[in-house]
Design an enzyme around this catalytic site. Structure first.
Site, PDB file in Angstrom:
ATOM      1  N   ASP A 227       0.827  -1.215   0.000  1.00 22.00           N
ATOM      2  CA  ASP A 227       0.000   0.000   0.000  1.00 22.00           C
ATOM      3  C   ASP A 227       0.858   1.260   0.000  1.00 22.00           C
ATOM      4  O   ASP A 227       2.077   1.211   0.180  1.00 22.00           O
ATOM      5  CB  ASP A 227      -0.951  -0.006   1.210  1.00 22.00           C
ATOM      6  CG  ASP A 227      -0.247  -0.365   2.519  1.00 22.00           C
ATOM      7  OD1 ASP A 227       0.988  -0.354   2.554  1.00 22.00           O
ATOM      8  OD2 ASP A 227      -0.948  -0.658   3.497  1.00 22.00           O
TER       9      ASP A 227
ATOM     10  N   ASP B 122      -6.876  -2.226  14.428  1.00 17.80           N
ATOM     11  CA  ASP B 122      -8.287  -2.557  14.203  1.00 17.80           C
ATOM     12  C   ASP B 122      -8.433  -3.830  13.368  1.00 17.80           C
ATOM     13  O   ASP B 122      -9.526  -4.147  12.906  1.00 17.80           O
ATOM     14  CB  ASP B 122      -9.021  -1.385  13.531  1.00 17.80           C
ATOM     15  CG  ASP B 122      -8.432  -1.025  12.167  1.00 17.80           C
ATOM     16  OD1 ASP B 122      -7.471  -1.693  11.726  1.00 17.80           O
ATOM     17  OD2 ASP B 122      -8.941  -0.068  11.542  1.00 17.80           O
TER      18      ASP B 122
ATOM     19  N   HIS C 121      -6.811  -4.459  10.499  1.00 19.99           N
ATOM     20  CA  HIS C 121      -6.621  -4.308   9.048  1.00 19.99           C
ATOM     21  C   HIS C 121      -5.344  -4.999   8.572  1.00 19.99           C
ATOM     22  O   HIS C 121      -4.379  -5.162   9.328  1.00 19.99           O
ATOM     23  CB  HIS C 121      -6.674  -2.838   8.614  1.00 19.99           C
ATOM     24  CG  HIS C 121      -5.523  -1.967   9.005  1.00 19.99           C
ATOM     25  ND1 HIS C 121      -5.679  -0.817   9.744  1.00 19.99           N
ATOM     26  CD2 HIS C 121      -4.205  -2.049   8.739  1.00 19.99           C
ATOM     27  CE1 HIS C 121      -4.501  -0.231   9.901  1.00 19.99           C
ATOM     28  NE2 HIS C 121      -3.587  -0.971   9.309  1.00 19.99           N
TER      29      HIS C 121
ATOM     30  N   GLU D  61      -9.504  -1.892   5.696  1.00 22.22           N
ATOM     31  CA  GLU D  61     -10.094  -1.606   7.003  1.00 22.22           C
ATOM     32  C   GLU D  61     -11.288  -2.532   7.273  1.00 22.22           C
ATOM     33  O   GLU D  61     -11.783  -3.196   6.356  1.00 22.22           O
ATOM     34  CB  GLU D  61     -10.559  -0.133   7.024  1.00 22.22           C
ATOM     35  CG  GLU D  61      -9.432   0.878   6.876  1.00 22.22           C
ATOM     36  CD  GLU D  61      -8.566   1.030   8.134  1.00 22.22           C
ATOM     37  OE1 GLU D  61      -8.568   0.125   8.993  1.00 22.22           O
ATOM     38  OE2 GLU D  61      -7.868   2.053   8.239  1.00 22.22           O
TER      39      GLU D  61
HETATM   40  C1  GLP Z   1      -0.090   0.404   8.506  1.00 20.52           C
HETATM   41  C2  GLP Z   1       0.164  -0.462   7.273  1.00 20.52           C
HETATM   42  C3  GLP Z   1      -0.055  -1.938   7.570  1.00 20.52           C
HETATM   43  C4  GLP Z   1       0.652  -2.315   8.858  1.00 20.52           C
HETATM   44  C5  GLP Z   1       0.068  -1.523   9.988  1.00 20.52           C
HETATM   45  C6  GLP Z   1       0.640  -1.891  11.357  1.00 20.52           C
HETATM   46  O1  GLP Z   1      -1.407   0.760   8.670  1.00 20.52           O
HETATM   47  N1  GLP Z   1      -0.656  -0.087   6.182  1.00 20.52           N
HETATM   48  O2  GLP Z   1       0.436  -2.705   6.476  1.00 20.52           O
HETATM   49  O3  GLP Z   1       0.503  -3.707   9.097  1.00 20.52           O
HETATM   50  O4  GLP Z   1       0.357  -0.155   9.720  1.00 20.52           O
HETATM   51  O5  GLP Z   1       1.744  -1.117  11.659  1.00 20.52           O
HETATM   52  P1  GLP Z   1       2.732  -1.364  12.848  1.00 20.52           P
HETATM   53  O6  GLP Z   1       3.639  -2.467  12.405  1.00 20.52           O
HETATM   54  O7  GLP Z   1       3.468  -0.055  12.987  1.00 20.52           O
HETATM   55  O8  GLP Z   1       1.938  -1.717  14.045  1.00 20.52           O
END
Ligand code: GLP
Length: 264
Positions: free
Chosen positions: A67, A138, A140, A145
């Site tokens: 993404d 959440d 995702h 989402e």
């Molecule tokens: C973002 C990314 C996700 C990732 C998530 C969790 O929203 N789009 O791909 O898994 O963050 O991030 P973190 O590893 O900082 O908890």
């Protein structure tokens, strides 16, 4: 599902790098699916080290990121292109023309066609051999989402309030956090031949338990991963602490070591 519970973040990252190293050493033109966020940072450091020590080469590897924020360009310090360059691509022997990340600065009218092209490029690369995945607070995956269709493809999405709040730690002001992103769909992610799911820390424990042991529901997008035939869940003790079958996973891991082959 293959659930591996490790002592801490460092051990998860080392195990993840071992899995990637073995795959790339077997198939030098591997196509990797990459994730951002804080979770894979230590894994990327480990891959940089392995590359410097000549234990792995990315010369023939292609990568596709999950993404990108929509509304910022690739030179923005919070863009995922910038993240990938500074944390991985600039430090390894990869050809950066073979690194694909959705473009976040397109005109809205161009987005749908561009997303189709992104999907086509993945197919032309032979599909994703191994997809790295994290999980949002959440539930995702990528930026899919709660409520996202399990059949969704790469597209423009709106971020939830919680995600904007969670990701505001990387920006000076919450108002600067983009409200939109271009994200691979859940349908796209599920087509990866293999998935490596990473989560660490106490604050992921409840959502990890919902995703792995709860019902499959679009309200917890990561719960669909229960249907993937070749997924390794790599989590530390803290992230695993709400799992009901915690001791079962450890028991199976001992069996796996005894037989000497991964059990999915
Ligand atoms: C973002 C990314 C996700 C990732 C998530 C969790 O929203 N789009 O791909 O898994 O963050 O991030 P973190 O590893 O900082 O908890």
């Amino acid at each position: 599902m293959r659930v591996i519970i490790k002592k801490d973040y460092k051990e998860i990252s080392q195990e993840a790098s071992r899995i990637i190293k073995n795959l790339v050493n077997k198939k030098s033109d591997t196509t990797l699916g990459l994730a951002t966020g804080s979770t894979p940072l230590e894994l990327y450091k480990e891959l940089v080290r392995l590359n410097k020590d000549k234990e792995i080469s990315f010369c023939n590897v292609k990568t596709f990121n999950l993404d990108e924020y929509y509304g910022i360009n690739s030179s923005h310090p919070q863009s995922y292109r910038y993240y990938m360059k500074t944390n991985l691509f600039d430090h390894i022997d990869i050809n950066q023309n073979n690194t694909f990340i959705p473009k976040g600065d397109l005109n809205v009218k161009e987005v749908a066609q561009y997303c189709q092209l992104y999907e086509k490029t993945i197919i032309e690369a032979g599909g994703i051999d191994l997809q790295i995945l994290g999980i949002g607070g959440d539930g995702h995956i990528a930026f899919n989402e709660p409520g996202s269709s399990f059949k969704s493809r790469t597209r423009l999405v709106a971020l939830d309030k919680q995600t904007i709040q969670d990701n505001s730690r990387f920006f000076t002001d919450i108002k600067e956090v983009p409200r939109f992103a271009i994200s691979m769909g859940i349908g796209t992610i599920l087509e990866a031949k293999e998935i490596l799911f990473l989560a660490t820390g106490k604050n992921k424990a409840e959502i990890v338990a919902k995703a792995l042991e709860g019902p499959i529901t679009s309200i917890v997008p990561a719960s669909i991963l229960q249907l993937h035939p070749k997924i390794t869940i790599l989590i530390d003790h803290q992230a695993a602490s709400c799992l009901k079958r915690y001791s079962h996973y450890q028991f199976i891991q001992e069996a796996e070591q005894e037989i000497g082959t991964p059990l999915f």
